[in-house]
Motif scaffolding. Structure first.
Motif, PDB file in Angstrom:
ATOM      1  N   LEU A  18      42.563   0.387  86.594  1.00 25.17           N
ATOM      2  CA  LEU A  18      41.787  -0.761  87.077  1.00 25.17           C
ATOM      3  C   LEU A  18      41.527  -0.660  88.575  1.00 25.17           C
ATOM      4  O   LEU A  18      40.415  -0.942  89.041  1.00 25.17           O
ATOM      5  CB  LEU A  18      42.527  -2.067  86.774  1.00 25.17           C
ATOM      6  CG  LEU A  18      42.386  -2.646  85.366  1.00 25.17           C
ATOM      7  CD1 LEU A  18      43.179  -3.939  85.246  1.00 25.17           C
ATOM      8  CD2 LEU A  18      40.930  -2.890  84.997  1.00 25.17           C
ATOM      9  N   ARG A  19      42.527  -0.267  89.323  1.00 27.67           N
ATOM     10  CA  ARG A  19      42.343  -0.099  90.769  1.00 27.67           C
ATOM     11  C   ARG A  19      41.249   0.929  91.054  1.00 27.67           C
ATOM     12  O   ARG A  19      40.371   0.712  91.902  1.00 27.67           O
ATOM     13  CB  ARG A  19      43.655   0.340  91.414  1.00 27.67           C
ATOM     14  CG  ARG A  19      44.728  -0.728  91.501  1.00 27.67           C
ATOM     15  CD  ARG A  19      46.013  -0.100  92.010  1.00 27.67           C
ATOM     16  NE  ARG A  19      47.109  -1.055  92.122  1.00 27.67           N
ATOM     17  CZ  ARG A  19      48.390  -0.718  91.968  1.00 27.67           C
ATOM     18  NH1 ARG A  19      48.727   0.528  91.695  1.00 27.67           N
ATOM     19  NH2 ARG A  19      49.335  -1.648  92.097  1.00 27.67           N
ATOM     20  N   ARG A  20      41.334   2.048  90.367  1.00 28.10           N
ATOM     21  CA  ARG A  20      40.366   3.132  90.599  1.00 28.10           C
ATOM     22  C   ARG A  20      38.957   2.713  90.203  1.00 28.10           C
ATOM     23  O   ARG A  20      37.996   2.894  90.967  1.00 28.10           O
ATOM     24  CB  ARG A  20      40.789   4.369  89.808  1.00 28.10           C
ATOM     25  CG  ARG A  20      39.906   5.589  90.070  1.00 28.10           C
ATOM     26  CD  ARG A  20      40.330   6.770  89.249  1.00 28.10           C
ATOM     27  NE  ARG A  20      40.057   6.574  87.832  1.00 28.10           N
ATOM     28  CZ  ARG A  20      40.993   6.360  86.913  1.00 28.10           C
ATOM     29  NH1 ARG A  20      42.262   6.278  87.260  1.00 28.10           N
ATOM     30  NH2 ARG A  20      40.672   6.189  85.648  1.00 28.10           N
ATOM     31  N   LEU A  21      38.814   2.134  89.019  1.00 29.92           N
ATOM     32  CA  LEU A  21      37.493   1.732  88.534  1.00 29.92           C
ATOM     33  C   LEU A  21      36.889   0.628  89.400  1.00 29.92           C
ATOM     34  O   LEU A  21      35.686   0.622  89.670  1.00 29.92           O
ATOM     35  CB  LEU A  21      37.594   1.264  87.081  1.00 29.92           C
ATOM     36  CG  LEU A  21      37.904   2.357  86.047  1.00 29.92           C
ATOM     37  CD1 LEU A  21      38.277   1.729  84.710  1.00 29.92           C
ATOM     38  CD2 LEU A  21      36.712   3.296  85.893  1.00 29.92           C
ATOM     39  N   ARG A  22      37.731  -0.287  89.832  1.00 28.29           N
ATOM     40  CA  ARG A  22      37.254  -1.382  90.680  1.00 28.29           C
ATOM     41  C   ARG A  22      36.746  -0.835  92.015  1.00 28.29           C
ATOM     42  O   ARG A  22      35.723  -1.288  92.533  1.00 28.29           O
ATOM     43  CB  ARG A  22      38.387  -2.378  90.895  1.00 28.29           C
ATOM     44  CG  ARG A  22      37.985  -3.627  91.652  1.00 28.29           C
ATOM     45  CD  ARG A  22      39.094  -4.659  91.637  1.00 28.29           C
ATOM     46  NE  ARG A  22      40.347  -4.144  92.139  1.00 28.29           N
ATOM     47  CZ  ARG A  22      41.484  -4.828  92.152  1.00 28.29           C
ATOM     48  NH1 ARG A  22      41.527  -6.049  91.660  1.00 28.29           N
ATOM     49  NH2 ARG A  22      42.592  -4.308  92.641  1.00 28.29           N
ATOM     50  N   ALA A  23      37.457   0.156  92.558  1.00 30.80           N
ATOM     51  CA  ALA A  23      37.031   0.756  93.824  1.00 30.80           C
ATOM     52  C   ALA A  23      35.720   1.530  93.649  1.00 30.80           C
ATOM     53  O   ALA A  23      34.846   1.484  94.519  1.00 30.80           O
ATOM     54  CB  ALA A  23      38.123   1.677  94.351  1.00 30.80           C
ATOM     55  N   GLU A  24      35.580   2.214  92.520  1.00 33.52           N
ATOM     56  CA  GLU A  24      34.371   3.008  92.272  1.00 33.52           C
ATOM     57  C   GLU A  24      33.144   2.132  92.058  1.00 33.52           C
ATOM     58  O   GLU A  24      32.050   2.442  92.531  1.00 33.52           O
ATOM     59  CB  GLU A  24      34.581   3.907  91.054  1.00 33.52           C
ATOM     60  CG  GLU A  24      35.590   5.025  91.274  1.00 33.52           C
ATOM     61  CD  GLU A  24      35.938   5.765  90.002  1.00 33.52           C
ATOM     62  OE1 GLU A  24      36.693   6.748  90.082  1.00 33.52           O
ATOM     63  OE2 GLU A  24      35.481   5.352  88.910  1.00 33.52           O
ATOM     64  N   ALA A  26      32.996  -1.295  92.705  1.00 37.59           N
ATOM     65  CA  ALA A  26      32.922  -2.400  93.664  1.00 37.59           C
ATOM     66  C   ALA A  26      32.779  -3.770  92.999  1.00 37.59           C
ATOM     67  O   ALA A  26      32.174  -4.681  93.559  1.00 37.59           O
ATOM     68  CB  ALA A  26      31.772  -2.176  94.642  1.00 37.59           C
ATOM     69  N   VAL A  27      33.320  -3.903  91.796  1.00 38.38           N
ATOM     70  CA  VAL A  27      33.341  -5.193  91.100  1.00 38.38           C
ATOM     71  C   VAL A  27      34.685  -5.323  90.378  1.00 38.38           C
ATOM     72  O   VAL A  27      35.288  -4.316  89.995  1.00 38.38           O
ATOM     73  CB  VAL A  27      32.198  -5.329  90.070  1.00 38.38           C
ATOM     74  CG1 VAL A  27      30.851  -5.392  90.762  1.00 38.38           C
ATOM     75  CG2 VAL A  27      32.235  -4.196  89.049  1.00 38.38           C
ATOM     76  N   LEU A 127      37.146 -17.127  89.712  1.00 36.35           N
ATOM     77  CA  LEU A 127      38.085 -16.428  90.589  1.00 36.35           C
ATOM     78  C   LEU A 127      37.733 -14.943  90.699  1.00 36.35           C
ATOM     79  O   LEU A 127      37.904 -14.331  91.757  1.00 36.35           O
ATOM     80  CB  LEU A 127      39.514 -16.589  90.074  1.00 36.35           C
ATOM     81  CG  LEU A 127      40.139 -17.978  90.195  1.00 36.35           C
ATOM     82  CD1 LEU A 127      41.489 -18.012  89.486  1.00 36.35           C
ATOM     83  CD2 LEU A 127      40.312 -18.375  91.653  1.00 36.35           C
ATOM     84  N   ALA A 128      37.250 -14.372  89.602  1.00 41.57           N
ATOM     85  CA  ALA A 128      36.874 -12.956  89.617  1.00 41.57           C
ATOM     86  C   ALA A 128      35.611 -12.718  90.441  1.00 41.57           C
ATOM     87  O   ALA A 128      35.458 -11.662  91.072  1.00 41.57           O
ATOM     88  CB  ALA A 128      36.674 -12.450  88.190  1.00 41.57           C
ATOM     89  N   GLU A 129      34.708 -13.691  90.440  1.00 40.85           N
ATOM     90  CA  GLU A 129      33.425 -13.512  91.119  1.00 40.85           C
ATOM     91  C   GLU A 129      33.426 -14.023  92.551  1.00 40.85           C
ATOM     92  O   GLU A 129      32.478 -13.772  93.297  1.00 40.85           O
ATOM     93  CB  GLU A 129      32.325 -14.210  90.309  1.00 40.85           C
ATOM     94  CG  GLU A 129      32.085 -13.558  88.955  1.00 40.85           C
ATOM     95  CD  GLU A 129      31.020 -14.248  88.133  1.00 40.85           C
ATOM     96  OE1 GLU A 129      30.588 -15.352  88.533  1.00 40.85           O
ATOM     97  OE2 GLU A 129      30.607 -13.679  87.102  1.00 40.85           O
TER      98      GLU A 129
END
Length: 232
Positions: A18-24, A26-27, A127-129
């Motif tokens: 999740l950390r990696r995908l979120r960084a790639e 940007a959401v 909260l996510a957005e």
């Protein structure tokens, strides 16, 4: 985590992904993990949330929640507490996240309780957005969770990018428990024995702990006697 149960290993790899995908991308993105009762989901999650600075644990109660109660639970889960009303608590959340420079990953235990509660899902989506918060979620629940998610259309679920089913038990967990309890067992034999009885992590933990407490030889025969005595 050098030594961990199979559930902890799944959760750790999911958090890392999740950390990696979120960084790639940007959401904020989310995950869905499920397994039968006794696998060790709650214990593993609480352990990991104490070790990882950006991972937090929350369990919503059954029944209805007011907006203030919802944000109070979130605030205490994240570690900032809550204020008198939900608007102030949201501001407190923002300050807390910005001050500690974290992108929270919130593990929601017993997720089956909230999957059809649109008002809770809407707040989680907000909260996510929120650009100051950008929460990611791991929805952790029982075996009903995948069908519930599939049957209930909500935009939050469209951002679930990881889906994993937890096995009831794996040999690595038996090896971990044997080290934790400091007893000598053959993990292969115990795993086969446990599979024959459809045991979960909890069943093995209870019986290995009993073996240690009884201070008897750690054989399969003795394990079978203890299992019978414990009704397992």
């Amino acid at each position: 985590m050098k030594h961990a149960t199979h559930v902890e290993q799944v959760l750790i790899t999911t958090i890392q992904a999740l950390r990696r995908l979120r960084a790639e991308q940007a959401v904020p993105l989310h995950a869905l993990i499920w397994g039968k009762w006794g696998v060790g989901k709650t214990v593993a999650t609480q352990k990991i949330s104490k070790l990882e600075s950006d991972v937090f644990y929350v369990k919503f109660p059954d029944g209805e929640l007011s907006k203030s109660q919802f944000y109070r639970l979130i605030g205490f889960a994240i570690g900032c507490g809550a204020r008198r009303n939900y608007e102030s608590t949201i501001d407190l959340l923002r300050h807390h996240v910005l001050f500690y420079n974290i992108k929270p990953i919130l593990i929601i235990d017993e997720a089956q309780r909230i999957i059809k509660k649109q008002y809770i899902l809407n707040e989680l989506k907000d909260l996510a957005e929120d650009q100051d918060l950008l929460f990611s979620y791991i929805f952790l629940g029982d075996q009903s969770v995948p069908k519930l998610v599939a049957s209930y259309d909500h935009s939050l679920f469209r951002r679930i990018v990881i889906r994993k089913e937890l096995q009831p038990l794996e040999q690595s967990t038996i090896e971990f428990l044997a080290k934790e309890y400091q007893i000598q067992v053959d993990p292969v034999q115990v795993f086969r024995f446990a599979q024959q009885r459809a045991w979960t992590t909890l069943d093995v933990a209870i019986c290995l702990q009993a073996l240690k407490n009884q201070k008897v030889e750690t054989s399969i025969e003795m394990l079978e006697k203890i299992a019978k005595a414990l009704g397992r």
